[in-house]
Design an enzyme around this catalytic site. Structure first.
Site, PDB file in Angstrom:
ATOM      1  N   HIS A 413      18.950 107.504 -59.574  1.00 32.37           N
ATOM      2  CA  HIS A 413      19.691 108.443 -58.814  1.00 32.37           C
ATOM      3  C   HIS A 413      18.728 108.725 -57.553  1.00 32.37           C
ATOM      4  O   HIS A 413      19.026 109.595 -56.772  1.00 32.37           O
ATOM      5  CB  HIS A 413      19.860 109.490 -59.549  1.00 32.37           C
ATOM      6  CG  HIS A 413      21.368 109.695 -60.436  1.00 32.37           C
ATOM      7  ND1 HIS A 413      22.395 110.002 -59.758  1.00 32.37           N
ATOM      8  CD2 HIS A 413      21.296 109.249 -61.618  1.00 32.37           C
ATOM      9  CE1 HIS A 413      23.319 109.945 -60.771  1.00 32.37           C
ATOM     10  NE2 HIS A 413      22.770 109.430 -61.753  1.00 32.37           N
ATOM     11  N   LYS A 604      23.392 123.020 -50.789  1.00 31.71           N
ATOM     12  CA  LYS A 604      22.988 122.004 -51.541  1.00 31.71           C
ATOM     13  C   LYS A 604      21.640 122.383 -52.158  1.00 31.71           C
ATOM     14  O   LYS A 604      21.229 123.505 -51.472  1.00 31.71           O
ATOM     15  CB  LYS A 604      22.834 120.641 -50.726  1.00 31.71           C
ATOM     16  CG  LYS A 604      22.221 120.930 -49.368  1.00 31.71           C
ATOM     17  CD  LYS A 604      22.323 119.381 -48.954  1.00 31.71           C
ATOM     18  CE  LYS A 604      23.691 118.920 -48.214  1.00 31.71           C
ATOM     19  NZ  LYS A 604      24.002 117.893 -48.603  1.00 31.71           N
ATOM     20  N   ARG A 605      20.920 121.932 -53.121  1.00 29.67           N
ATOM     21  CA  ARG A 605      19.618 122.219 -53.245  1.00 29.67           C
ATOM     22  C   ARG A 605      18.769 122.417 -52.064  1.00 29.67           C
ATOM     23  O   ARG A 605      19.185 121.365 -51.095  1.00 29.67           O
ATOM     24  CB  ARG A 605      18.834 121.026 -54.268  1.00 29.67           C
ATOM     25  CG  ARG A 605      19.543 121.219 -55.715  1.00 29.67           C
ATOM     26  CD  ARG A 605      19.214 122.607 -56.452  1.00 29.67           C
ATOM     27  NE  ARG A 605      17.872 122.645 -56.757  1.00 29.67           N
ATOM     28  CZ  ARG A 605      17.340 123.139 -58.053  1.00 29.67           C
ATOM     29  NH1 ARG A 605      18.122 123.374 -58.904  1.00 29.67           N
ATOM     30  NH2 ARG A 605      16.006 123.056 -58.400  1.00 29.67           N
ATOM     31  N   LYS A 610      16.429 117.067 -47.374  1.00 32.84           N
ATOM     32  CA  LYS A 610      17.826 117.321 -47.046  1.00 32.84           C
ATOM     33  C   LYS A 610      17.802 118.181 -45.662  1.00 32.84           C
ATOM     34  O   LYS A 610      18.734 118.431 -44.917  1.00 32.84           O
ATOM     35  CB  LYS A 610      18.472 118.292 -48.115  1.00 32.84           C
ATOM     36  CG  LYS A 610      18.925 117.438 -49.394  1.00 32.84           C
ATOM     37  CD  LYS A 610      19.461 118.355 -50.460  1.00 32.84           C
ATOM     38  CE  LYS A 610      19.678 117.626 -51.795  1.00 32.84           C
ATOM     39  NZ  LYS A 610      20.714 117.012 -51.988  1.00 32.84           N
ATOM     40  N   THR A 712      27.199 114.144 -53.026  1.00 33.51           N
ATOM     41  CA  THR A 712      28.590 114.211 -53.680  1.00 33.51           C
ATOM     42  C   THR A 712      29.186 115.393 -52.854  1.00 33.51           C
ATOM     43  O   THR A 712      30.304 115.689 -52.700  1.00 33.51           O
ATOM     44  CB  THR A 712      28.833 114.645 -55.116  1.00 33.51           C
ATOM     45  OG1 THR A 712      27.819 115.498 -55.532  1.00 33.51           O
ATOM     46  CG2 THR A 712      28.482 113.142 -55.877  1.00 33.51           C
ATOM     47  N   LYS A 716      33.055 116.290 -51.445  1.00 37.12           N
ATOM     48  CA  LYS A 716      33.940 117.568 -51.752  1.00 37.12           C
ATOM     49  C   LYS A 716      34.416 118.121 -50.491  1.00 37.12           C
ATOM     50  O   LYS A 716      35.489 118.712 -50.093  1.00 37.12           O
ATOM     51  CB  LYS A 716      32.905 118.673 -52.470  1.00 37.12           C
ATOM     52  CG  LYS A 716      32.562 118.131 -53.745  1.00 37.12           C
ATOM     53  CD  LYS A 716      31.519 119.405 -54.036  1.00 37.12           C
ATOM     54  CE  LYS A 716      30.546 118.606 -55.030  1.00 37.12           C
ATOM     55  NZ  LYS A 716      29.570 119.727 -55.280  1.00 37.12           N
TER      56      LYS A 716
HETATM   57  C1  LIG Z   1      28.274 119.176 -55.350  1.00 36.80           C
HETATM   58  C2  LIG Z   1      27.488 120.042 -55.841  1.00 36.80           C
HETATM   59  C3  LIG Z   1      25.820 119.590 -55.572  1.00 36.80           C
HETATM   60  C4  LIG Z   1      25.561 118.377 -55.026  1.00 36.80           C
HETATM   61  O1  LIG Z   1      25.440 118.622 -53.301  1.00 36.80           O
HETATM   62  P1  LIG Z   1      24.932 117.730 -52.509  1.00 36.80           P
HETATM   63  O2  LIG Z   1      25.287 117.949 -51.244  1.00 36.80           O
HETATM   64  O3  LIG Z   1      25.396 116.013 -52.841  1.00 36.80           O
HETATM   65  O4  LIG Z   1      23.412 117.767 -52.820  1.00 36.80           O
HETATM   66  C5  LIG Z   1      24.974 120.476 -55.826  1.00 36.80           C
HETATM   67  N1  LIG Z   1      25.087 121.694 -56.775  1.00 36.80           N
HETATM   68  C6  LIG Z   1      26.512 122.065 -56.893  1.00 36.80           C
HETATM   69  C7  LIG Z   1      26.707 123.517 -57.452  1.00 36.80           C
HETATM   70  C8  LIG Z   1      27.641 121.064 -56.229  1.00 36.80           C
HETATM   71  O5  LIG Z   1      28.574 121.558 -56.796  1.00 36.80           O
END
Ligand SMILES: *Cc1c(COP(=O)(O)O)cnc(C)c1O
Length: 870
Positions: A413, A604-605, A610, A712, A716
């Site tokens: 990952h 995101k985190r 990032k 991911t 979304k």
């Molecule tokens: C989808 C999701 C992530 C991952 O987000 P990235 O932008 O791909 O880092 C992290 N936390 C939550 C709560 C999510 O729904």
């Protein structure tokens, strides 16, 4: 069948635990359970009755005493009752068919709330809505009562949760294993702009979705030493004499697929002390000490480590990993043995009580069992399976190794080298002395083979070795995972390519055939049907419902691009969703945002790679432009941030403070605050992500190329009609390919350019000196413009940019600004924007986790769907 197990055997454990609770009951005829319609029927009337019954008999309340939480619980039990029959039927079908199983091992599942998902998946949504209305209750209010189980940190855990949904929807025989943390990821609160972590007591009021399975408890050994001995055939054997034992109790969560009879199992393990009390100590009268051991053992499943993309080398973390692997593997073997016994004509109950596991039982094990490791966290399973096969069941090493490799597969990952797990030998050996020996033996044989293939290549041997030499020797878990697996996969095309080129290059040269790519995906149920019901309805009205399980169907929306009414409705829904989010923002943050502004979202985190910082540099640049030229015609924007920082990640926490500091200035400046607003929504979690996705218009996916494995969040957001501004990183590349270059705002260096610039002594000062706006922005942060009380507060951030700029923020700054300018232009042409938005949704089909899971089934597991009859 000879009993070749010594006194510590797994077989012995099974007998011990089942015997005390369940004597073998002799029955002339198996009892048949009639599932009566009026007990678990699906009509409004039955549902009302069931909710009130559950309120009364389970919650012990009547309408006089009940608070909303009680109604939520009563409803949750009502839904769960309606899953049980299908669940048992599914499991029975699994036992009866000799199908191959996929076992998914993950230390994180970031599931989100259950209620709505379960109602929708089993087709109860409308009926429940009606029943509650007739009871004078509101379903939406009750849904808000559910505590979200935050058993994950970010993308990795969320991926596992999307897989749960897809596995069940696709009718794949699978069991997912994990840890039932008492405390999930922390609750993030903001105090004076700083992140403060609070424990997440998600189990405080009970969890109606799980079923404890104390009768399937297993023992896990820890510590101690090993002993060599000769068996009755004179063969050299080793046994592990542990010095403590903990028990693992499984808790099952039922996972219904969408519109199928399949209900799969998520089995999470809780640690319990093997003795409630230390009786010897208890008898001496030292009560406190008598229970101390218990607390100690139960610590194992107490909390989820809050790190994302950085390993924590803590002993307790290793204990967690081993605990979970050992419990799951014992369970996998037990289930396999029961199926084997049944295929030879035995009953389930006999199998449970009587099986003596021996060598010959493993003959076809690897044809029936596929084990997927979600990252290296479960990679101890390789050593544990070898230990069981060799020590406990006395297979010879070669055959045991063949079985292990045939069963196991590894998903990588991350490309960040610092994120690879390693364990100091001393710590590892103290906890798992036998596994250490086994890893040494795996390594000895493996390196011999490397040496034969590349004679004299000492450097290669050092790189491939499972042990990293040095003052403190370390075990490299990724190397163990690579050697012990038949397949290694990356999670996007670029990621897999880079794995082969760099991080796992030596393994690739050794075993090119092991490598494959499976691009991540997200569940269209969770991320469109549930999170954006209005858009889902509009889509269904136009193209029918098939898209929910065949996401490629969304392509048919392209036929409506010229349909003004449809485009209007599309815009209108986004606007309503923005309005809802604006209301939530007002409620949570007290900030009044303009629902007509562009909703520019980075959620995101918080991580340097990032590059939330890059987003902030853009915001400050816009701010400066307004301040210098107040009459400037510009697009109003609302910048929405959310995300947690690992509690020990200093710079990430400082970034949160910087976001708040800039927001504080910008949101209060009357020159700009009618056009720019900055919002940080606290405690990013799945429920919050669902709200935000539905309302997002611009999706910030701006990591340094080559650093984000897949992402991911990008999927979304695009699925909900947000348009991406992004780099050529992770799955962004594939999203852009799918939605079309003209429907994606691209900027920044490519991964190759990043590598080559780095190798040419990249110097951030060149950018600082030659770009006036950039220099001004950085000088403002450095001089304390946003932190007048402590002018040097953000110095560490400025230094990280100017001294090394590891993530090439300055190199991408201008390109990012230019791209953002294109965003603003297009947004002003609303029809053009809407068209791009529709095309993002219409062409996102590839990124369904259904497609991802089918690829795992075909390329890695060789597992096929198994229809469960109703
Ligand atoms: C989808 C999701 C992530 C991952 O987000 P990235 O932008 O791909 O880092 C992290 N936390 C939550 C709560 C999510 O729904």
């Amino acid at each position: 069948m000879t009993d070749i197990n010594h006194h510590h055997s797994t077989k012995g454990q099974h007998q011990r635990h089942y015997n005390h609770s369940q004597k073998h009951i002799h029955r002339t005829e198996p009892a048949k359970i009639q599932v009566e319609d009026d007990r678990t029927g699906m009509s409004v009337e039955t549902l009302k009755r069931a909710i009130l019954d559950n309120l009364f008999y389970i919650q012990g309340k009547d309408q006089f005493f009940a608070i909303p939480y009680d109604y939520y619980m009563a409803l949750a039990y009502t839904v769960r009752d309606r899953l049980i029959y299908r669940w048992l039927k599914t499991q029975q079908t699994y036992f009866e068919k000799d199908a191959k199983f996929a076992f998914y091992l993950s230390v994180e599942y970031l599931k989100g709330r259950h209620l709505r998902k379960n109602l929708v998946n089993v087709g109860l949504w409308d009926v429940a809505n009606q029943a509650l209305q007739e009871l004078g209750l509101n379903l939406y209010d009750l849904m808000e009562q559910e505590q979200e189980p935050g058993l994950g940190n970010g993308g990795l855990g969320r991926l596992a949760a999307c897989f749960l949904d897809s596995l069940a929807t696709l009718e794949i025989p699978a069991i997912c294993y994990g840890i039932r943390y008492k405390f999930g990821t922390f609750d993030q609160v903001i105090q004076n702009g700083w992140q403060v972590e609070r424990p997440d007591k998600w189990l405080r009021f009970g969890n109606p979705w799980e079923i404890p399975r104390s009768e399937y408890v297993v023992e896990v050994k820890l510590g101690g030493h090993t002993e060599a001995y000769l068996d009755q055939n004179g063969h050299y054997r080793v046994r592990w004499i542990s010095d403590r034992t903990v028990l693992g109790t499984p808790f099952d969560t039922l996972v219904p697929g969408y519109n199928t009879n399949t209900v799969n199992t998520l089995r999470l393990w809780t640690a319990r002390a093997s003795e409630e009390l230390n009786f010897e100590v208890f008898n001496t009268g030292d009560y406190t000490r008598a229970v101390a051991d218990k607390t100690f053992s139960e610590n194992i499943s107490k909390l989820l480590y809050p790190n994302d993309n950085t390993p924590q080398g803590k002993e307790l973390r290793l204990e967690q990993q081993y605990f979970f692997v050992s419990c799951s593997l014992q369970d996998i073997i037990r289930l396999y043995m029961i199926r084997l016994h049944r295929s030879r004509g035995g009953s389930y109950e006999e199998a449970l009580l009587r099986i003596e596991i021996s060598q010959e039982h493993f003959e076809n094990f690897d044809q029936q069992v596929s084990i997927q490791m979600n990252d290296t966290h479960p990679s101890l399973i390789i050593a544990e399976l070898m230990r069981l096969l060799v020590d406990e069941y006395q297979l010879d090493w070669e055959r045991a190794w063949e079985i292990t490799q045939n069963c196991c597969a590894y998903t990588n990952h991350t490309l960040l080298p610092e994120a690879l797990e390693q364990w100091p030998i001393s710590l590892f050996g103290r906890l798992l002395p036998r596994h250490l020996e086994i890893i040494y033996e795996i390594n000895r044989r493996f390196l011999n083979q490397v040496w034969l293939q590349f004679p004299g290549d000492l450097n290669r041997v050092a790189q491939l070795s499972l042990i990293r030499e040095g003052s403190e020797k370390q075990i490299r878990m990724a190397n163990l995972a690579c050697v012990g697996s038949h397949t290694i996969n990356g999670v996007s095309q670029l990621h897999t390519k880079l794995l082969k080129q760099s991080l796992l290059h030596d393994f690739y040269e050794l075993y090119p055939e092991k490598f494959t790519n499976i691009t991540n995906g997200v569940s269209p149920r969770r991320w469109l049907l549930l999170s954006n019901p209005k858009l889902a309805l509009l889509i269904t009205e136009r193209i029918g419902k098939k898209w929910i399980t065949k996401l490629d169907e969304l392509k048919r929306l392209e036929a409506f691009l010229e349909d003004a009414e449809f485009c209007q409705a599309w815009q209108q829904i986004k606007h309503e969703n923005k309005h809802d989010l604006a209301e939530y923002i007002l409620q949570c943050n007290g900030i009044d945002v303009n629902a007509n502004s562009l909703f520019d979202v980075q959620v995101k985190r918080i991580h340097e790679y990032k590059r939330q910082i890059l987003n902030l540099l853009h915001i400050i640049t816009l701010y400066n432009r307004f301040k210098q030229n107040p009459s400037l015609e510009v697009l109003p924007r609302t910048f929405i941030f959310a995300g947690k920082a690992a509690p020990g990640y200093f710079i990430a926490k400082l970034v949160i403070k910087l976001i708040h500091a800039i927001a504080n200035v910008v949101n209060h400046d009357p020159d700009v605050n009618s056009r720019l607003k900055i919002v940080f929504l606290r405690n990013y979690c799945v429920s919050l992500a669902q709200r935000i996705c539905a309302a997002a218009e611009l999706s910030e996916q701006i990591s340094t190329a080559g650093k984000e494995a897949s992402g991911t969040g990008n999927m979304k957001l695009a699925m909900n009609g947000a348009i991406t501004i992004g780099t050529l990183d992770g799955a962004n590349i594939e999203i852009r390919q799918e939605v079309g270059n003209e429907n994606f705002f691209l900027f920044g260096l490519t991964a190759e350019e990043v590598f080559s610039l780095k190798s040419q002594n990249y110097n951030p000062w060149n950018y600082y000196n030659s770009n006036l706006e950039l220099r001004q922005v950085i000088d403002m942060i450095a001089s304390g413009y946003f932190s007048p009380d402590r002018t040097d507060l953000f110095r560490p951030i400025v230094e990280s940019l100017l001294i090394r700029d590891e993530y090439m923020v300055l190199a991408d700054y201008q390109s990012y600004l230019d791209s953002q300018e294109r965003v603003s232009h297009v947004y002003l042409e609303q029809e053009h924007w809407t068209r791009m938005s529709i095309l993002n949704t219409a062409r996102i089909g590839k990124f369904s986790s259904d497609r991802t899971i089918l690829e795992y089934c075909q390329k890695i597991w060789n597992v096929k769907p198994l229809r469960v009859e109703s």
